[in-house]
Design a protein around this motif. Structure first.
Motif, PDB file in Angstrom:
ATOM      1  N   CYS A 168      -3.703   5.504   8.739  1.00  0.00           N
ATOM      2  CA  CYS A 168      -4.375   4.256   8.346  1.00  0.00           C
ATOM      3  C   CYS A 168      -3.368   3.146   8.082  1.00  0.00           C
ATOM      4  O   CYS A 168      -3.550   2.003   8.512  1.00  0.00           O
ATOM      5  CB  CYS A 168      -5.231   4.478   7.101  1.00  0.00           C
ATOM      6  SG  CYS A 168      -6.725   5.439   7.377  1.00  0.00           S
ATOM      7  N   ALA A 169      -2.296   3.485   7.360  1.00  0.00           N
ATOM      8  CA  ALA A 169      -1.282   2.475   7.052  1.00  0.00           C
ATOM      9  C   ALA A 169      -0.628   1.945   8.321  1.00  0.00           C
ATOM     10  O   ALA A 169      -0.368   0.745   8.454  1.00  0.00           O
ATOM     11  CB  ALA A 169      -0.234   3.073   6.111  1.00  0.00           C
ATOM     12  N   GLN A 170      -0.383   2.835   9.269  1.00  0.00           N
ATOM     13  CA  GLN A 170       0.294   2.426  10.501  1.00  0.00           C
ATOM     14  C   GLN A 170      -0.614   1.645  11.430  1.00  0.00           C
ATOM     15  O   GLN A 170      -0.221   0.597  11.967  1.00  0.00           O
ATOM     16  CB  GLN A 170       0.834   3.661  11.231  1.00  0.00           C
ATOM     17  CG  GLN A 170       1.515   3.334  12.559  1.00  0.00           C
ATOM     18  CD  GLN A 170       2.033   4.572  13.272  1.00  0.00           C
ATOM     19  OE1 GLN A 170       2.048   5.665  12.701  1.00  0.00           O
ATOM     20  NE2 GLN A 170       2.454   4.417  14.515  1.00  0.00           N
ATOM     21  N   HIS A 171      -1.839   2.115  11.641  1.00  0.00           N
ATOM     22  CA  HIS A 171      -2.697   1.536  12.673  1.00  0.00           C
ATOM     23  C   HIS A 171      -3.685   0.496  12.145  1.00  0.00           C
ATOM     24  O   HIS A 171      -4.151  -0.348  12.917  1.00  0.00           O
ATOM     25  CB  HIS A 171      -3.454   2.647  13.398  1.00  0.00           C
ATOM     26  CG  HIS A 171      -2.560   3.592  14.138  1.00  0.00           C
ATOM     27  ND1 HIS A 171      -1.894   3.231  15.293  1.00  0.00           N
ATOM     28  CD2 HIS A 171      -2.198   4.872  13.882  1.00  0.00           C
ATOM     29  CE1 HIS A 171      -1.164   4.250  15.718  1.00  0.00           C
ATOM     30  NE2 HIS A 171      -1.339   5.254  14.880  1.00  0.00           N
ATOM     31  N   LEU A 172      -3.991   0.544  10.854  1.00  0.00           N
ATOM     32  CA  LEU A 172      -4.912  -0.444  10.279  1.00  0.00           C
ATOM     33  C   LEU A 172      -4.199  -1.415   9.359  1.00  0.00           C
ATOM     34  O   LEU A 172      -4.741  -2.477   9.038  1.00  0.00           O
ATOM     35  CB  LEU A 172      -6.029   0.263   9.503  1.00  0.00           C
ATOM     36  CG  LEU A 172      -6.865   1.270  10.292  1.00  0.00           C
ATOM     37  CD1 LEU A 172      -7.948   1.878   9.404  1.00  0.00           C
ATOM     38  CD2 LEU A 172      -7.485   0.620  11.533  1.00  0.00           C
ATOM     39  N   GLY A 173      -3.001  -1.053   8.909  1.00  0.00           N
ATOM     40  CA  GLY A 173      -2.253  -1.929   8.023  1.00  0.00           C
ATOM     41  C   GLY A 173      -2.716  -1.885   6.583  1.00  0.00           C
ATOM     42  O   GLY A 173      -2.268  -2.691   5.772  1.00  0.00           O
ATOM     43  N   VAL A 174      -3.612  -0.954   6.257  1.00  0.00           N
ATOM     44  CA  VAL A 174      -4.140  -0.839   4.902  1.00  0.00           C
ATOM     45  C   VAL A 174      -4.307   0.635   4.557  1.00  0.00           C
ATOM     46  O   VAL A 174      -4.402   1.486   5.441  1.00  0.00           O
ATOM     47  CB  VAL A 174      -5.502  -1.561   4.747  1.00  0.00           C
ATOM     48  CG1 VAL A 174      -5.373  -3.040   5.059  1.00  0.00           C
ATOM     49  CG2 VAL A 174      -6.574  -0.911   5.626  1.00  0.00           C
ATOM     50  N   LEU A 175      -4.371   0.925   3.264  1.00  0.00           N
ATOM     51  CA  LEU A 175      -4.796   2.243   2.826  1.00  0.00           C
ATOM     52  C   LEU A 175      -6.306   2.334   2.957  1.00  0.00           C
ATOM     53  O   LEU A 175      -7.002   1.318   2.887  1.00  0.00           O
ATOM     54  CB  LEU A 175      -4.400   2.472   1.360  1.00  0.00           C
ATOM     55  CG  LEU A 175      -2.909   2.568   1.038  1.00  0.00           C
ATOM     56  CD1 LEU A 175      -2.716   2.654  -0.475  1.00  0.00           C
ATOM     57  CD2 LEU A 175      -2.271   3.761   1.727  1.00  0.00           C
ATOM     58  N   PRO A 176      -6.840   3.534   3.135  1.00  0.00           N
ATOM     59  CA  PRO A 176      -8.306   3.646   3.207  1.00  0.00           C
ATOM     60  C   PRO A 176      -8.935   3.276   1.880  1.00  0.00           C
ATOM     61  O   PRO A 176      -8.442   3.654   0.812  1.00  0.00           O
ATOM     62  CB  PRO A 176      -8.527   5.121   3.547  1.00  0.00           C
ATOM     63  CG  PRO A 176      -7.296   5.820   3.058  1.00  0.00           C
ATOM     64  CD  PRO A 176      -6.176   4.845   3.251  1.00  0.00           C
ATOM     65  N   GLY A 177     -10.019   2.534   1.924  1.00  0.00           N
ATOM     66  CA  GLY A 177     -10.725   2.160   0.715  1.00  0.00           C
ATOM     67  C   GLY A 177     -11.582   3.302   0.210  1.00  0.00           C
ATOM     68  O   GLY A 177     -11.661   4.363   0.826  1.00  0.00           O
ATOM     69  N   PRO A 178     -12.270   3.098  -0.925  1.00  0.00           N
ATOM     70  CA  PRO A 178     -13.133   4.156  -1.462  1.00  0.00           C
ATOM     71  C   PRO A 178     -14.297   4.501  -0.551  1.00  0.00           C
ATOM     72  O   PRO A 178     -14.883   5.575  -0.664  1.00  0.00           O
ATOM     73  CB  PRO A 178     -13.610   3.576  -2.798  1.00  0.00           C
ATOM     74  CG  PRO A 178     -13.413   2.101  -2.680  1.00  0.00           C
ATOM     75  CD  PRO A 178     -12.241   1.916  -1.788  1.00  0.00           C
ATOM     76  N   THR A 179     -14.658   3.587   0.346  1.00  0.00           N
ATOM     77  CA  THR A 179     -15.669   3.848   1.370  1.00  0.00           C
ATOM     78  C   THR A 179     -15.165   3.265   2.682  1.00  0.00           C
ATOM     79  O   THR A 179     -14.302   2.381   2.689  1.00  0.00           O
ATOM     80  CB  THR A 179     -17.022   3.202   1.026  1.00  0.00           C
ATOM     81  OG1 THR A 179     -16.871   1.771   1.061  1.00  0.00           O
ATOM     82  CG2 THR A 179     -17.515   3.632  -0.353  1.00  0.00           C
ATOM     83  N   PRO A 180     -15.688   3.723   3.820  1.00  0.00           N
ATOM     84  CA  PRO A 180     -15.304   3.100   5.093  1.00  0.00           C
ATOM     85  C   PRO A 180     -15.603   1.600   5.128  1.00  0.00           C
ATOM     86  O   PRO A 180     -14.826   0.825   5.689  1.00  0.00           O
ATOM     87  CB  PRO A 180     -16.141   3.873   6.120  1.00  0.00           C
ATOM     88  CG  PRO A 180     -16.368   5.203   5.498  1.00  0.00           C
ATOM     89  CD  PRO A 180     -16.528   4.919   4.029  1.00  0.00           C
ATOM     90  N   ALA A 181     -16.732   1.191   4.540  1.00  0.00           N
ATOM     91  CA  ALA A 181     -17.070  -0.235   4.517  1.00  0.00           C
ATOM     92  C   ALA A 181     -15.999  -1.030   3.788  1.00  0.00           C
ATOM     93  O   ALA A 181     -15.619  -2.134   4.215  1.00  0.00           O
ATOM     94  CB  ALA A 181     -18.433  -0.453   3.864  1.00  0.00           C
ATOM     95  N   ARG A 182     -15.508  -0.495   2.685  1.00  0.00           N
ATOM     96  CA  ARG A 182     -14.451  -1.177   1.934  1.00  0.00           C
ATOM     97  C   ARG A 182     -13.144  -1.211   2.736  1.00  0.00           C
ATOM     98  O   ARG A 182     -12.354  -2.143   2.612  1.00  0.00           O
ATOM     99  CB  ARG A 182     -14.231  -0.468   0.601  1.00  0.00           C
ATOM    100  CG  ARG A 182     -15.389  -0.608  -0.370  1.00  0.00           C
ATOM    101  CD  ARG A 182     -15.429  -1.984  -1.017  1.00  0.00           C
ATOM    102  NE  ARG A 182     -16.440  -2.049  -2.058  1.00  0.00           N
ATOM    103  CZ  ARG A 182     -16.666  -3.108  -2.822  1.00  0.00           C
ATOM    104  NH1 ARG A 182     -15.943  -4.199  -2.647  1.00  0.00           N
ATOM    105  NH2 ARG A 182     -17.607  -3.100  -3.735  1.00  0.00           N
TER     106      ARG A 182
END
Length: 652
Positions: A301-315
């Motif tokens: 997630c950090a590499q390909h989305l640039g963020v950590l996963p949120g508490p839900t996919p929507a977040r």
């Protein structure tokens, strides 16, 4: 010296290699923490995770005697490198089954994605805690067991994690690790309840009570709770002008939040980045392999989305939007939307969704069954994501127009502007429309005109020729009497869609079904929750409330699907028997392929393909109404899914 997760042996000593400097991190492509959200008590430099001898000495000296050392080894009890099994006995992914066969058992073959390497992009932003010790997402061992809340506080302060699109994260993996912290609940067995929702509700309440009872040591150390604790404990601490935030995610209890997918055989459904037990993408059963796979997913997630996963996919989807927003604000380039876009006050607003997804079935005729050998479902590949990236969406304060001014506004120099339009849909039977397709708009009736509100996407689609999915109407035919027109518009979600599209391609190319499924939940969840203002009550989040964007995306997918159905009828002389949202079900002879050749998003791909057995053929042919047709189709596809599960088939 330990190796990354992909080489599990899982009992290795901490890696004492110094962490990379900020310069080398950037050179290696690690994420820039300046993209992070929130203010922390860090200086802004790239965090380093190293093994500090003095920290470990203090950690070991304070080891709590109440820990059962037989079950939870400390750092001092971890075998040395010389004691670590090597050679053919190591649990390498290419090891043969000889040892398992000798033991009279057959080793289960792990899913292909669990063999993918764990990257380092989430290191410095997240940590994983197991009963055996703590690890970076890439697999470097840091400390021994965290057997008290005081040690958890010490770990958080020592690790100096920084946010990445979401607050920094500590993941507690496995019930044994939870037991060391006193986070044990006993809500009962699923066999004791009629539905899983009752068990989930009871477990969630018990978890919150347990956390309130055990968290005082953290609160006494200066941490404050942000909201009620549950499967995620949101912590913050302010020192002077700096506030640090961290989320402690309790993996064994994440299911206490995910209630929307209970149902099929009372099984738990999608649980975000952790995966779906139903789909076979959840973490491995054993704690350390689960920690390794979770670390891989965090790094991904950090590499390909640039963020950590949120508490839900929507977040998580929202976090990507906010990252793009910050970048555009700093650079002064690109569209930045800072306000919500609620539905304006509508006279005669439709009940339910403004732009409903289509749901329709017909009873097949004899001609549909003559040479049919297969029941095939096709659907648009990542339909919502495709539409989100190509649509121009409106923002700003809309202008209310009536009468001739509303009709005139629909004729813009650069096309119809983004807005809502009150029109009259003509009666379906008054138009030359195919009988074997649903009416072009869910609000349309066969026997009478209907006045309703539609988005610009629908207004344009209705003016397309019948062969292209429209009704061939002129503006005068639609009788525009009122409108809300937005002053600004553009491809607001283009970069967001691009990030997700490229990440999805990576997941598909590497057969990473776990992350492909998570990405689908991210964009579907985010677009779906644009309509709900209760999810975005914070002043920093209100810009995510965009129900007109969602309505436009749904309308666009619906029109594109109808256009494809018209093309298939023209080229193959085949008509669907059912459509739901972006999928279409056909009765086809062997050898006939109606899917698109292109692999681009939004194109039609085969979703399900089953042989038309005599039993199924009889069920479809004898169906007296659409309800019986739906039951026959559902049974056919369900039987096929069960057969695939029995064969051990994976997700492509």
């Amino acid at each position: 010296m330990s190796s990354p997760w992909e080489q599990i042996p899982l009992f290795t000593l901490p890696d004492t290699t110094p962490a990379a400097s900020p310069e080398s991190a950037k050179k290696d492509g690690l994420p820039d923490v300046t993209d992070s959200v929130g203010v922390t008590d860090q200086s802004g430099s790239e965090p380093t995770i190293a093994t500090h001898p003095e920290f470990h000495e203090q950690w070991d000296a304070e080891s709590d005697e109440q820990v059962d050392v037989a079950e939870t080894p400390t750092v001092a009890e971890t075998p040395t490198v010389a004691e670590t099994p090597t050679g053919p006995e190591s649990p390498d992914l290419d090891t043969t089954d000889a040892d398992s066969d000798a033991a009279g058992s057959v080793a289960a073959v792990p899913p292909v994605w669990e063999a993918l390497p764990a990257g380092e992009a989430a290191d410095g932003h997240a940590l994983i805690v197991t009963a055996a010790g703590t690890y970076t997402p890439s697999g470097k061992e840091l400390t021994g067991p965290v057997d008290s809340l005081e040690k958890l506080d010490k770990l958080i302060r020592w690790a100096s994690l920084t946010p990445l699109g979401a607050p920094a994260q500590i993941w507690v993996v496995g019930l044994a690790a939870c037991g060391l912290l006193g986070w044990v609940i006993d809500p009962g067995s699923e066999d004791d309840v009629d539905d899983m929702e009752a068990l989930r509700t009871r477990a969630a309440a018990e978890l919150t009570a347990t956390l309130h009872a055990t968290l005082p040591p953290l609160l006494g150390a200066g941490w404050e709770l942000r909201g009620e604790p549950g499967h995620v404990v949101h912590l913050s601490r302010t020192i002077g002008n700096f506030t640090s935030m961290i989320d402690v995610v309790i993996e064994p209890y994440v299911w206490t939040y995910w209630n929307k997918d209970f149902g099929w055989h009372n099984r738990v459904g999608d649980m975000g980045v952790l995966g779906s037990p139903t789909a076979g993408t959840y973490l491995p059963d054993d704690d350390l392999p689960a920690a390794r796979e979770l670390g891989r997913r965090l790094g991904w997630c950090a590499q390909h989305l640039g963020v950590l996963p949120g508490p839900t996919p929507a977040r998580t989807g929202a976090a990507i939007i906010d990252k793009i927003k910050r970048e555009r604000t700093r650079s002064g380039k690109g569209i930045v939307v800072t306000t919500a876009g609620p539905v304006p006050p509508l006279d005669g607003a439709p009940r339910g969704d403004l732009e409903p997804a289509v749901g329709w079935t017909r009873v097949p005729e004899a001609s549909d069954l003559e040479d049919a050998d297969r029941l095939v479902s096709i659907d648009q590949r990542a339909a919502y994501l495709a539409s989100a990236g190509m649509l121009e969406l409106g923002y700003g304060q809309p202008t209310h127009l009536t009468g001739g001014a509303a009709a005139a506004a629909a004729v813009g120099e650069k096309g119809t502007p983004f807005g809502l339009w009150r029109i009259t849909l003509p009666a379906g039977q008054a138009l030359s429309l195919p009988e074997k397709l649903p009416l072009p708009h869910p609000h349309m009736l066969a026997d009478q005109p209907v006045q309703t509100w539609v988005t610009t996407v629908t207004l344009d689609a209705l003016r397309e020729p019948v062969a292209d999915g429209g009704i061939g109407a002129d503006l005068d035919d639609l009788d525009v009497t009122e409108a809300w027109v937005y002053p600004q518009q553009g491809r607001v979600l283009d970069k967001w869609a691009k990030i997700l599209r490229e990440a999805r391609k990576t997941a598909v190319d590497t057969r990473d079904a776990a992350m492909k499924g998570f990405l689908g939940s991210c964009y579907k969840g985010y677009i779906g929750r644009m309509v709900n203002p209760d999810m975005w009550t914070s002043t920093r989040m209100v810009h995510h409330h965009q129900p007109l964007w969602r309505a436009s995306i749904i309308a666009h997918c619906r029109w594109r699907g109808r256009r494809v159905a018209m093309r298939i009828a023209r080229e193959h002389h085949r008509w669907p028997v059912r459509t739901v949202t972006d999928s279409w079900v056909y009765l086809l002879p062997d050898g006939e392929d109606i899917a698109d050749l292109s692999e681009a998003l939004g194109k039609m791909t085969v979703e399900k393909d089953v042989a038309l057995t005599d039993t199924l053929l009889d069920a479809v042919a004898s169906a007296a109404d659409v309800h019986e047709v739906n039951l026959a189709i559902k049974a056919a596809f369900a039987d096929d899914e069960d057969a695939a599960d029995d064969d051990g088939a994976g997700v492509d």
